[in-house]
Scaffold this motif. Structure first.
Motif, PDB file in Angstrom:
ATOM      1  N   ASP A 197       0.669  14.551  -1.275  1.00  0.00           N
ATOM      2  CA  ASP A 197      -0.568  15.345  -1.431  1.00  0.00           C
ATOM      3  C   ASP A 197      -1.435  15.321  -0.176  1.00  0.00           C
ATOM      4  O   ASP A 197      -2.316  16.158  -0.002  1.00  0.00           O
ATOM      5  CB  ASP A 197      -1.372  14.797  -2.615  1.00  0.00           C
ATOM      6  CG  ASP A 197      -1.692  13.327  -2.476  1.00  0.00           C
ATOM      7  OD1 ASP A 197      -2.856  12.972  -2.357  1.00  0.00           O
ATOM      8  OD2 ASP A 197      -0.750  12.501  -2.468  1.00  0.00           O
TER       9      ASP A 197
ATOM     10  N   GLY B 283       2.230   2.560  -2.460  1.00  0.00           N
ATOM     11  CA  GLY B 283       1.953   3.270  -3.716  1.00  0.00           C
ATOM     12  C   GLY B 283       2.976   2.947  -4.799  1.00  0.00           C
ATOM     13  O   GLY B 283       3.179   3.739  -5.717  1.00  0.00           O
ATOM     14  N   LYS B 284       3.599   1.778  -4.724  1.00  0.00           N
ATOM     15  CA  LYS B 284       4.620   1.390  -5.716  1.00  0.00           C
ATOM     16  C   LYS B 284       3.994   1.244  -7.105  1.00  0.00           C
ATOM     17  O   LYS B 284       4.515   1.763  -8.085  1.00  0.00           O
ATOM     18  CB  LYS B 284       5.283   0.063  -5.303  1.00  0.00           C
ATOM     19  CG  LYS B 284       5.945   0.110  -3.954  1.00  0.00           C
ATOM     20  CD  LYS B 284       6.493  -1.225  -3.560  1.00  0.00           C
ATOM     21  CE  LYS B 284       5.443  -2.268  -3.297  1.00  0.00           C
ATOM     22  NZ  LYS B 284       4.514  -1.990  -2.200  1.00  0.00           N
ATOM     23  N   SER B 285       2.877   0.541  -7.151  1.00  0.00           N
ATOM     24  CA  SER B 285       2.238   0.319  -8.453  1.00  0.00           C
ATOM     25  C   SER B 285       1.726   1.637  -9.018  1.00  0.00           C
ATOM     26  O   SER B 285       1.860   1.890 -10.221  1.00  0.00           O
ATOM     27  CB  SER B 285       1.090  -0.667  -8.307  1.00  0.00           C
ATOM     28  OG  SER B 285       1.545  -1.838  -7.697  1.00  0.00           O
ATOM     29  N   SER B 286       1.171   2.484  -8.148  1.00  0.00           N
ATOM     30  CA  SER B 286       0.672   3.786  -8.626  1.00  0.00           C
ATOM     31  C   SER B 286       1.833   4.585  -9.208  1.00  0.00           C
ATOM     32  O   SER B 286       1.700   5.242 -10.240  1.00  0.00           O
ATOM     33  CB  SER B 286       0.059   4.580  -7.474  1.00  0.00           C
ATOM     34  OG  SER B 286      -0.846   3.797  -6.766  1.00  0.00           O
TER      35      SER B 286
ATOM     36  N   PHE C 221      -1.071  -6.104  -0.535  1.00  0.00           N
ATOM     37  CA  PHE C 221      -0.761  -7.251  -1.410  1.00  0.00           C
ATOM     38  C   PHE C 221      -1.636  -7.272  -2.660  1.00  0.00           C
ATOM     39  O   PHE C 221      -2.111  -8.315  -3.077  1.00  0.00           O
ATOM     40  CB  PHE C 221      -0.855  -8.582  -0.648  1.00  0.00           C
ATOM     41  CG  PHE C 221       0.064  -8.633   0.530  1.00  0.00           C
ATOM     42  CD1 PHE C 221       1.434  -8.538   0.358  1.00  0.00           C
ATOM     43  CD2 PHE C 221      -0.430  -8.751   1.815  1.00  0.00           C
ATOM     44  CE1 PHE C 221       2.295  -8.564   1.443  1.00  0.00           C
ATOM     45  CE2 PHE C 221       0.413  -8.779   2.910  1.00  0.00           C
ATOM     46  CZ  PHE C 221       1.785  -8.679   2.721  1.00  0.00           C
ATOM     47  N   THR C 222      -1.855  -6.111  -3.231  1.00  0.00           N
ATOM     48  CA  THR C 222      -2.564  -6.049  -4.512  1.00  0.00           C
ATOM     49  C   THR C 222      -1.678  -6.664  -5.578  1.00  0.00           C
ATOM     50  O   THR C 222      -2.128  -7.447  -6.410  1.00  0.00           O
ATOM     51  CB  THR C 222      -2.848  -4.572  -4.887  1.00  0.00           C
ATOM     52  OG1 THR C 222      -3.369  -3.920  -3.765  1.00  0.00           O
ATOM     53  CG2 THR C 222      -3.786  -4.469  -6.053  1.00  0.00           C
ATOM     54  N   THR C 223      -0.395  -6.284  -5.542  1.00  0.00           N
ATOM     55  CA  THR C 223       0.541  -6.790  -6.552  1.00  0.00           C
ATOM     56  C   THR C 223       1.076  -8.143  -6.096  1.00  0.00           C
ATOM     57  O   THR C 223       1.602  -8.255  -4.991  1.00  0.00           O
ATOM     58  CB  THR C 223       1.705  -5.794  -6.721  1.00  0.00           C
ATOM     59  OG1 THR C 223       1.138  -4.510  -6.965  1.00  0.00           O
ATOM     60  CG2 THR C 223       2.615  -6.178  -7.857  1.00  0.00           C
TER      61      THR C 223
ATOM     62  N   ASN D  48       0.796  -1.239   0.000  1.00  0.00           N
ATOM     63  CA  ASN D  48       0.000   0.000   0.000  1.00  0.00           C
ATOM     64  C   ASN D  48       0.828   1.287   0.000  1.00  0.00           C
ATOM     65  O   ASN D  48       0.260   2.368   0.149  1.00  0.00           O
ATOM     66  CB  ASN D  48      -0.940   0.044   1.212  1.00  0.00           C
ATOM     67  CG  ASN D  48      -2.346  -0.323   0.814  1.00  0.00           C
ATOM     68  OD1 ASN D  48      -2.657  -0.365  -0.374  1.00  0.00           O
ATOM     69  ND2 ASN D  48      -3.181  -0.608   1.773  1.00  0.00           N
TER      70      ASN D  48
ATOM     71  N   ASN E 175       6.251   8.990  -0.735  1.00  0.00           N
ATOM     72  CA  ASN E 175       5.031   9.057  -1.553  1.00  0.00           C
ATOM     73  C   ASN E 175       3.858   9.607  -0.730  1.00  0.00           C
ATOM     74  O   ASN E 175       3.892   9.604   0.491  1.00  0.00           O
ATOM     75  CB  ASN E 175       4.716   7.666  -2.097  1.00  0.00           C
ATOM     76  CG  ASN E 175       3.631   7.697  -3.147  1.00  0.00           C
ATOM     77  OD1 ASN E 175       3.466   8.701  -3.849  1.00  0.00           O
ATOM     78  ND2 ASN E 175       2.869   6.621  -3.254  1.00  0.00           N
TER      79      ASN E 175
ATOM     80  N   ALA F 295       2.150   9.914  -6.282  1.00  0.00           N
ATOM     81  CA  ALA F 295       1.862   9.062  -7.443  1.00  0.00           C
ATOM     82  C   ALA F 295       0.439   9.305  -7.924  1.00  0.00           C
ATOM     83  O   ALA F 295       0.140   9.130  -9.101  1.00  0.00           O
ATOM     84  CB  ALA F 295       2.050   7.598  -7.066  1.00  0.00           C
ATOM     85  N   LEU F 296      -0.415   9.752  -6.996  1.00  0.00           N
ATOM     86  CA  LEU F 296      -1.827   9.945  -7.343  1.00  0.00           C
ATOM     87  C   LEU F 296      -2.018  11.169  -8.224  1.00  0.00           C
ATOM     88  O   LEU F 296      -2.690  11.117  -9.249  1.00  0.00           O
ATOM     89  CB  LEU F 296      -2.636  10.093  -6.046  1.00  0.00           C
ATOM     90  CG  LEU F 296      -4.143   9.924  -6.186  1.00  0.00           C
ATOM     91  CD1 LEU F 296      -4.497   8.488  -6.516  1.00  0.00           C
ATOM     92  CD2 LEU F 296      -4.830  10.347  -4.904  1.00  0.00           C
TER      93      LEU F 296
HETATM   94  N1  LIG Z   1      -3.372  10.103  -1.513  1.00  0.00           N
HETATM   95  C1  LIG Z   1      -2.564   9.302  -2.194  1.00  0.00           C
HETATM   96  N2  LIG Z   1      -2.884   8.008  -2.335  1.00  0.00           N
HETATM   97  C2  LIG Z   1      -2.059   7.212  -3.028  1.00  0.00           C
HETATM   98  C3  LIG Z   1      -0.873   7.715  -3.614  1.00  0.00           C
HETATM   99  N3  LIG Z   1      -0.252   6.675  -4.241  1.00  0.00           N
HETATM  100  C4  LIG Z   1      -1.021   5.597  -4.060  1.00  0.00           C
HETATM  101  N4  LIG Z   1      -2.108   5.914  -3.334  1.00  0.00           N
HETATM  102  C5  LIG Z   1      -3.183   5.000  -2.934  1.00  0.00           C
HETATM  103  O1  LIG Z   1      -2.632   3.978  -2.109  1.00  0.00           O
HETATM  104  C6  LIG Z   1      -3.309   2.760  -2.337  1.00  0.00           C
HETATM  105  C7  LIG Z   1      -2.302   1.673  -2.636  1.00  0.00           C
HETATM  106  O2  LIG Z   1      -1.673   1.955  -3.861  1.00  0.00           O
HETATM  107  P1  LIG Z   1      -0.881   0.837  -4.683  1.00  0.00           P
HETATM  108  O3  LIG Z   1      -0.201   1.537  -5.817  1.00  0.00           O
HETATM  109  O4  LIG Z   1      -1.762  -0.309  -5.022  1.00  0.00           O
HETATM  110  O5  LIG Z   1       0.159   0.395  -3.592  1.00  0.00           O
HETATM  111  P2  LIG Z   1       1.270  -0.757  -3.686  1.00  0.00           P
HETATM  112  O6  LIG Z   1       2.467  -0.287  -2.955  1.00  0.00           O
HETATM  113  O7  LIG Z   1       1.465  -1.162  -5.102  1.00  0.00           O
HETATM  114  O8  LIG Z   1       0.567  -1.913  -2.854  1.00  0.00           O
HETATM  115  P3  LIG Z   1       0.810  -3.488  -2.964  1.00  0.00           P
HETATM  116  O9  LIG Z   1       0.689  -3.871  -4.395  1.00  0.00           O
HETATM  117  O10 LIG Z   1      -0.270  -4.073  -2.142  1.00  0.00           O
HETATM  118  O11 LIG Z   1       2.171  -3.756  -2.398  1.00  0.00           O
HETATM  119  C8  LIG Z   1      -4.287   3.005  -3.473  1.00  0.00           C
HETATM  120  O12 LIG Z   1      -5.565   3.200  -2.935  1.00  0.00           O
HETATM  121  C9  LIG Z   1      -3.774   4.262  -4.118  1.00  0.00           C
HETATM  122  O13 LIG Z   1      -4.811   5.006  -4.715  1.00  0.00           O
HETATM  123  C10 LIG Z   1      -0.559   9.094  -3.462  1.00  0.00           C
HETATM  124  O14 LIG Z   1       0.429   9.629  -3.932  1.00  0.00           O
HETATM  125  N5  LIG Z   1      -1.448   9.826  -2.735  1.00  0.00           N
END
Ligand SMILES: Nc1nc2c(ncn2[C@@H]2O[C@H](COP(=O)(O)OP(=O)(O)OP(=O)(O)O)[C@@H](O)[C@H]2O)c(=O)[nH]1
Ligand SMILES: [Mg+2]
Length: 400
Positions: free
Chosen positions: A346, A234-237, A254-256, A232, A343, A370-371
Motif C-alpha cells: 500500500d 509486518g509478520k504479526s500484522s 522486536f515487538t513479538t 517490523n 508486504n 497486511a494493514l
Molecule cells: N503501511 C503498512 N504498514 C504496515 C503493514 N504491515 C505492518 N505495518 C506496520 O509495520 C509495523 C510493524 O508491524 P508488526 O506486525 O508489528 O511487524 P513484525 O514483523 O511483527 O515486527 P516484530 O514483531 O518486531 O518482528 C507496524 O507499525 C504496522 O502497523 C502494511 O501492510 N502496510
C-alpha cells in the motif's frame, strides 16, 4: 485436486452482513482472484473483519504479559518414588505360637510420565522438581504395601525431551507418553525368604530408591507454516489479517518476543496453522537480536513464508540474509517449500520495488498489505496449495 470450494469471505459482524466468495478450483482461482479496490470487502483478511471477529469485552494481553505466560524451555529434575520396605514379622495367635513368617512386601515406587497435551500451550507450569509417590511398606499378615501411583506431567505437543544435549524423545502427538523415570522396586518381606532350609527367615529388605534424572524440556512450536522476516516487516500484522491470532503489533522492532500460532480456516473444514516467529536480524545465528532461542520454532514448520518489507531500500537483500541465517542454524532449512511475501504494497513506492524484487528472485512473489488486507486472498490460497502439496508428500493429513 478435490472439488471442494474455498472460502474467501467471513462474516462482518459489525455490519451484520455475510459475504462469501466461493470458488471451486483453488489452483486456478489463485490467479483469477486478483481482487482489488471495491471487491476487497469480501476478504476474510481485511482488518475490519479481523477486529470484528474478536470479543470486544475481552482485553488483549500485552506482549509483556504474553511473554510471562510463555516459556519454551525448562530444566526439570525428576525423582521417582522409592519402593516401600518389606516387613519382618511372624504370625502368632492363641494355640499357634509359631505361625511362621508373614511379613509382606513393600509396594513399588511411582514412576513419572510425561504426556503431550494439546490444551497445554507452554512450559510455564512445569515445576523445577517432581517427586514420585513412594510405595507403602509391607504389613503383617502377608499384606503387601500399595504401589505409588504414577505422576503425569502434561507438556505441550511439540515438546522435545533432552538429556546432556542428546534428544531422547519428541512428544509430537496429542496423548503421546514418555516414561521418564522408573519407581524403585518394593522391598521383600520375610515371608518371601521362607524355604525348606530356613523356616523362620529374619530377612526383610528395604525398597530401592527411585530413578533420578535431570532433563531439559524444549518446546518447538507446531505449525504448518512459519512467518519468517526481519523485525517490523509486518509478520504479526499479517497473521492478524489472515487468522484468528492476535499478536501485538507496534512500530518498533522486536515487538513479538515469542511465537504465536494462528489458524487459517477453509470452507472444507481444513485448517492450516501459521506461526508468527519473532524477527530475525543479521547475525541471529551468533545470538544477535533475539538470537537462536526461537529459530528452533522454525525447524518444525513444514513450509516457510518469507515476509519482506517493501518500505526498506532493498527488500531482496533481506531475503538473502534470512536464508543465510536459517542455513547457519540448520543447513537446508531455507530450502523448505516456501513463498515470498512482499508486504506493505500500500505504500507509494512499493510497486516499483516489487518489480525489482521480482527480477532478483526466481520464486513466486505475493504482494500483500497486511494493514489494508490487500491481496491477502492470494496468500491464503497459495498457503492452501503448499498445504495440499505437503499432505500429498506425507501421505496422510496431520491435524494439530
Ligand atoms: N503501511 C503498512 N504498514 C504496515 C503493514 N504491515 C505492518 N505495518 C506496520 O509495520 C509495523 C510493524 O508491524 P508488526 O506486525 O508489528 O511487524 P513484525 O514483523 O511483527 O515486527 P516484530 O514483531 O518486531 O518482528 C507496524 O507499525 C504496522 O502497523 C502494511 O501492510 N502496510
Ligand atoms: Mg511481531
Amino acid at each position: 485436486m478435490s472439488s471442494v470450494g474455498y472460502i474467501i469471505g467471513h462474516e462482518v459482524r459489525r455490519q451484520e452482513v455475510r459475504v462469501f466468495c466461493y470458488i471451486s478450483s483453488p489452483v486456478s482461482a489463485a490467479w483469477k482472484l486478483q481482487v482489488t479496490g471495491g471487491v476487497r470487502g469480501v476478504s476474510s483478511s481485511c482488518t475490519l473483519c479481523a477486529k470484528a471477529r474478536g470479543n470486544p469485552k475481552k482485553r488483549e494481553m500485552s506482549e509483556k504479559q504474553l511473554t510471562r505466560h510463555f516459556v519454551d524451555h525448562r530444566h526439570v529434575k525428576l525423582v521417582a518414588g522409592s519402593g516401600g520396605k518389606g516387613l519382618c514379622s511372624f504370625h502368632s495367635e492363641p494355640r499357634k505360637e509359631w505361625g511362621g513368617p508373614d511379613g509382606g512386601n513393600g509396594g513399588d515406587g511411582g514412576s513419572i510420565v510425561m504426556k503431550a497435551d494439546r490444551f497445554v500451550k507452554s512450559l510455564a507450569q512445569i515445576l523445577p522438581i517432581y517427586k514420585g509417590e513412594d510405595g507403602q511398606s509391607g504389613g503383617s499378615k502377608n499384606c503387601y504395601g500399595r504401589n505409588g501411583s504414577p505422576t503425569f506431567i502434561s507438556v505441550p505437543v511439540g515438546t522435545v525431551v533432552k538429556e546432556e544435549g542428546r534428544t531422547i524423545v519428541d512428544l509430537s502427538e496429542h496423548g503421546q507418553e514418555y516414561l521418564a523415570v522408573f519407581g524403585g522396586a518394593g522391598g521383600k518381606g520375610n515371608r518371601f525368604y521362607l524355604s525348606n532350609e530356613n523356616r523362620a527367615p529374619m530377612t526383610a529388605t528395604s525398597g530401592m530408591v527411585g530413578q533420578e534424572r535431570i532433563l531439559l524440556l524444549e518446546l518447538r512450536t507446531m505449525a504448518h507454516a512459519g512467518l519468517v522476516g526481519f523485525p517490523n516487516a509486518g509478520k504479526s500484522s499479517l497473521l492478524r489479517a489472515i487468522s484468528n491470532a492476535r499478536p501485538a503489533v507496534a512500530a518498533y522492532p522486536f515487538t513479538t518476543l515469542n511465537p504465536h500460532v494462528g489458524i487459517v480456516k477453509y470452507r472444507d473444514y481444513e485448517q492450516v496453522a501459521v506461526a508468527d516467529i519473532p524477527g530475525i536480524i543479521r547475525g541471529a545465528h551468533l545470538n544477535r537480536g533475539l538470537g537462536l532461542s526461537f529459530l528452533r520454532h522454525i525447524e518444525r514448520c513444514r513450509f516457510l513464508l518469507f515476509v519482506l518489507d517493501l518500505s526498506t531500500p532493498e527488500p531482496w537483500t533481506q531475503l538473502q540474509h534470512l536464508r543465510y541465517e536459517l542455513d547457519q542454524y540448520d543447513p537446508g532449512l531455507s530450502q523448505r517449500p516456501q513463498a515470498i511475501i512482499a508486504n506493505k504494497i500500500d505504500l507509494p513506492e512499493a510497486r516499483k520495488k516489487l518489480e525489482t524484487l521480482r527480477s532478483h528472485v526466481t520464486e513466486r512473489v505475493i504482494p500483500v498489505s497486511a494493514l489494508t488486507g490487500q491481496n491477502t486472498e492470494e496468500l491464503i490460497l497459495h498457503l492452501r496449495e503448499l498445504y495440499d502439496g505437503y499432505l500429498q508428500g506425507e501421505g496422510k493429513p496431520t491435524r494439530w
